[in-house]
Write a protein that holds these residues in place. Sequence first.
Motif, PDB file in Angstrom:
ATOM      1  N   SER A 229      -8.922  39.041  28.524  1.00  0.00           N
ATOM      2  CA  SER A 229     -10.170  38.997  27.759  1.00  0.00           C
ATOM      3  C   SER A 229     -11.389  39.187  28.651  1.00  0.00           C
ATOM      4  CB  SER A 229     -10.280  37.651  27.019  1.00  0.00           C
ATOM      5  OG  SER A 229     -10.262  36.571  27.945  1.00  0.00           O
ATOM      6  N   PHE A 230     -11.163  39.587  29.908  1.00  0.00           N
ATOM      7  CA  PHE A 230     -12.247  39.688  30.876  1.00  0.00           C
ATOM      8  C   PHE A 230     -12.698  41.143  31.026  1.00  0.00           C
ATOM      9  CE2 PHE A 230      -9.304  36.275  32.241  1.00  0.00           C
ATOM     10  CZ  PHE A 230     -10.132  35.194  32.024  1.00  0.00           C
ATOM     11  N   VAL A 231     -14.000  41.352  31.119  1.00  0.00           N
ATOM     12  CA  VAL A 231     -14.550  42.699  31.236  1.00  0.00           C
ATOM     13  C   VAL A 231     -15.400  42.832  32.493  1.00  0.00           C
ATOM     14  CG1 VAL A 231     -15.930  44.506  30.137  1.00  0.00           C
ATOM     15  CG2 VAL A 231     -14.583  42.938  28.728  1.00  0.00           C
ATOM     16  N   GLN A 232     -16.466  42.066  32.576  1.00  0.00           N
ATOM     17  CA  GLN A 232     -17.347  42.133  33.737  1.00  0.00           C
ATOM     18  C   GLN A 232     -18.187  40.869  33.815  1.00  0.00           C
ATOM     19  OE1 GLN A 232     -20.516  45.003  33.577  1.00  0.00           O
ATOM     20  NE2 GLN A 232     -21.000  44.581  31.445  1.00  0.00           N
ATOM     21  N   GLY A 233     -18.654  40.564  35.015  1.00  0.00           N
ATOM     22  CA  GLY A 233     -19.582  39.465  35.183  1.00  0.00           C
ATOM     23  C   GLY A 233     -18.926  38.095  35.230  1.00  0.00           C
ATOM     24  N   TRP A 234     -19.696  37.075  34.850  1.00  0.00           N
ATOM     25  CA  TRP A 234     -19.304  35.679  35.012  1.00  0.00           C
ATOM     26  C   TRP A 234     -18.491  35.145  33.831  1.00  0.00           C
ATOM     27  CZ3 TRP A 234     -19.368  33.234  39.402  1.00  0.00           C
ATOM     28  CH2 TRP A 234     -20.321  33.537  40.380  1.00  0.00           C
ATOM     29  N   TYR A 235     -17.500  34.288  34.200  1.00  0.00           N
ATOM     30  CA  TYR A 235     -16.729  33.552  33.209  1.00  0.00           C
ATOM     31  C   TYR A 235     -16.507  32.130  33.736  1.00  0.00           C
ATOM     32  CZ  TYR A 235     -15.728  38.153  31.289  1.00  0.00           C
ATOM     33  OH  TYR A 235     -15.850  39.414  30.762  1.00  0.00           O
ATOM     34  N   ASP A 236     -16.812  31.150  32.914  1.00  0.00           N
ATOM     35  CA  ASP A 236     -16.521  29.757  33.249  1.00  0.00           C
ATOM     36  C   ASP A 236     -15.120  29.445  32.763  1.00  0.00           C
ATOM     37  OD1 ASP A 236     -19.017  29.003  34.460  1.00  0.00           O
ATOM     38  OD2 ASP A 236     -19.902  29.090  32.464  1.00  0.00           O
ATOM     39  N   LEU A 237     -14.195  29.269  33.693  1.00  0.00           N
ATOM     40  CA  LEU A 237     -12.801  29.042  33.325  1.00  0.00           C
ATOM     41  C   LEU A 237     -12.543  27.590  32.953  1.00  0.00           C
ATOM     42  CD1 LEU A 237     -10.987  31.209  36.016  1.00  0.00           C
ATOM     43  CD2 LEU A 237     -11.709  31.865  33.716  1.00  0.00           C
ATOM     44  N   ARG A 238     -13.132  26.690  33.719  1.00  0.00           N
ATOM     45  CA  ARG A 238     -12.997  25.246  33.487  1.00  0.00           C
ATOM     46  C   ARG A 238     -14.054  24.563  34.346  1.00  0.00           C
ATOM     47  NH1 ARG A 238      -8.758  27.311  36.179  1.00  0.00           N
ATOM     48  NH2 ARG A 238      -8.607  26.792  38.391  1.00  0.00           N
ATOM     49  N   GLN A 239     -14.156  23.282  34.223  1.00  0.00           N
ATOM     50  CA  GLN A 239     -15.140  22.545  34.998  1.00  0.00           C
ATOM     51  C   GLN A 239     -14.930  22.771  36.499  1.00  0.00           C
ATOM     52  OE1 GLN A 239     -17.666  20.766  33.735  1.00  0.00           O
ATOM     53  NE2 GLN A 239     -18.450  20.358  35.798  1.00  0.00           N
ATOM     54  N   GLY A 240     -15.922  23.333  37.146  1.00  0.00           N
ATOM     55  CA  GLY A 240     -15.854  23.518  38.594  1.00  0.00           C
ATOM     56  C   GLY A 240     -15.253  24.833  39.045  1.00  0.00           C
ATOM     57  N   THR A 241     -14.771  25.673  38.134  1.00  0.00           N
ATOM     58  CA  THR A 241     -14.154  26.950  38.518  1.00  0.00           C
ATOM     59  C   THR A 241     -14.777  28.095  37.730  1.00  0.00           C
ATOM     60  OG1 THR A 241     -12.037  25.861  38.975  1.00  0.00           O
ATOM     61  CG2 THR A 241     -12.009  28.249  38.751  1.00  0.00           C
ATOM     62  N   ARG A 242     -15.309  29.079  38.452  1.00  0.00           N
ATOM     63  CA  ARG A 242     -15.918  30.249  37.818  1.00  0.00           C
ATOM     64  C   ARG A 242     -15.258  31.520  38.341  1.00  0.00           C
ATOM     65  NH1 ARG A 242     -22.239  30.351  38.056  1.00  0.00           N
ATOM     66  NH2 ARG A 242     -21.992  31.383  36.040  1.00  0.00           N
ATOM     67  N   LEU A 243     -15.171  32.509  37.466  1.00  0.00           N
ATOM     68  CA  LEU A 243     -14.621  33.823  37.796  1.00  0.00           C
ATOM     69  C   LEU A 243     -15.726  34.862  37.710  1.00  0.00           C
ATOM     70  CD1 LEU A 243     -12.293  36.025  38.048  1.00  0.00           C
ATOM     71  CD2 LEU A 243     -12.172  35.905  35.540  1.00  0.00           C
ATOM     72  N   TYR A 244     -15.749  35.766  38.710  1.00  0.00           N
ATOM     73  CA  TYR A 244     -16.652  36.911  38.623  1.00  0.00           C
ATOM     74  C   TYR A 244     -15.813  38.187  38.666  1.00  0.00           C
ATOM     75  CZ  TYR A 244     -20.665  39.938  39.123  1.00  0.00           C
ATOM     76  OH  TYR A 244     -21.620  40.904  38.896  1.00  0.00           O
ATOM     77  N   VAL A 245     -15.996  39.043  37.660  1.00  0.00           N
ATOM     78  CA  VAL A 245     -15.282  40.317  37.575  1.00  0.00           C
ATOM     79  C   VAL A 245     -16.254  41.438  37.944  1.00  0.00           C
ATOM     80  CG1 VAL A 245     -13.942  41.879  36.126  1.00  0.00           C
ATOM     81  CG2 VAL A 245     -13.771  39.399  35.784  1.00  0.00           C
ATOM     82  N   ASN A 246     -15.960  42.081  39.058  1.00  0.00           N
ATOM     83  CA  ASN A 246     -16.795  43.155  39.591  1.00  0.00           C
ATOM     84  C   ASN A 246     -16.499  44.465  38.853  1.00  0.00           C
ATOM     85  OD1 ASN A 246     -17.732  45.286  41.451  1.00  0.00           O
ATOM     86  ND2 ASN A 246     -17.971  43.643  42.953  1.00  0.00           N
ATOM     87  N   ARG A 247     -17.538  45.258  38.562  1.00  0.00           N
ATOM     88  CA  ARG A 247     -17.348  46.545  37.875  1.00  0.00           C
ATOM     89  C   ARG A 247     -16.702  47.591  38.774  1.00  0.00           C
ATOM     90  NH1 ARG A 247     -22.740  45.440  36.307  1.00  0.00           N
ATOM     91  NH2 ARG A 247     -23.492  47.096  37.678  1.00  0.00           N
TER      92      ARG A 247
END
Length: 271
Positions: A229-247
């Motif tokens: 479900s990820f495309v680009q940019g920031w995603y908050d996965l859970r408390q304290g963990t973030r994902l960044y998807v680079n284009r």
Amino acid sequence: MKPFLMRVFLSLLGTGTLVFIYAAFIEIEWLEITTHRLAWDGLQQPIKILHVSDLHFRKVERRLDRTILAAMASLKPDLIVITGDSLDKRSSATSVRDFFSQLKAPLGVWVVPGNWDYWSEMKTQGDNRLPGVLDGLSNIKLLQNEAVPIAENLWLVGMDDEIAGQPDQAKGWSKVPSAAGVIGLLHAPEGVRHFTDPRARLLLAGHTHGGQVRLPFFGPLWLPPGSGSFVQGWYDLRQGTRLYVNRGIGNSLWDIRFLCRPEIAVFELDP
């Protein structure tokens, strides 16, 4: 054809031609540098991380390659990370090595594999072509189900590709101290399943190209398997963990980009 219909047809044809020229010759070379600032407890000093993904090197050098090298030099990063698909079906080992040999950062240049690093038709030993290409380049280190310390309270964990590789969460995390803060490097965003450990604070991925061709009010026309479900940019996965998807930088399927410029992401970690 009636004059009105002819005018409509010519207008649509002209608009389509202009959009194609823009997507194939302008946006595809129009690099965007995005900057992100994060607090990171336990650091002794700020660290600047430069994140590049999906280079998809071809046999012939692109103008964009020179732009990227110039941008990297001017940004003066402490650490460079490359999250997969450095190679392509049409890659040349010479062009890849020439580019990588120019990358320098005090805390190292670290690379994880992507699916095209396995699928490239380059002639090297093993299924993953990347180790053969990087052989002899002392400035580049491959992380494949491995962890390395970067600074006090900062570790990198690099995972093998979710699609073509053999990611091993237990092996990748085995050396990480219990109190360490971790930056996870992965290619396909669905690989976040290997970073459920609460020590993972920042995850960096690529693979999606941000959709590569995005339509207004619609979004990407297509996303590769492994994107989830990820495309680009920031995603908050859970408390304290973030994902960044680079284009990403390069392209697959079509050598065009529309409303989805190639990207270098800069992360400034503050104590």
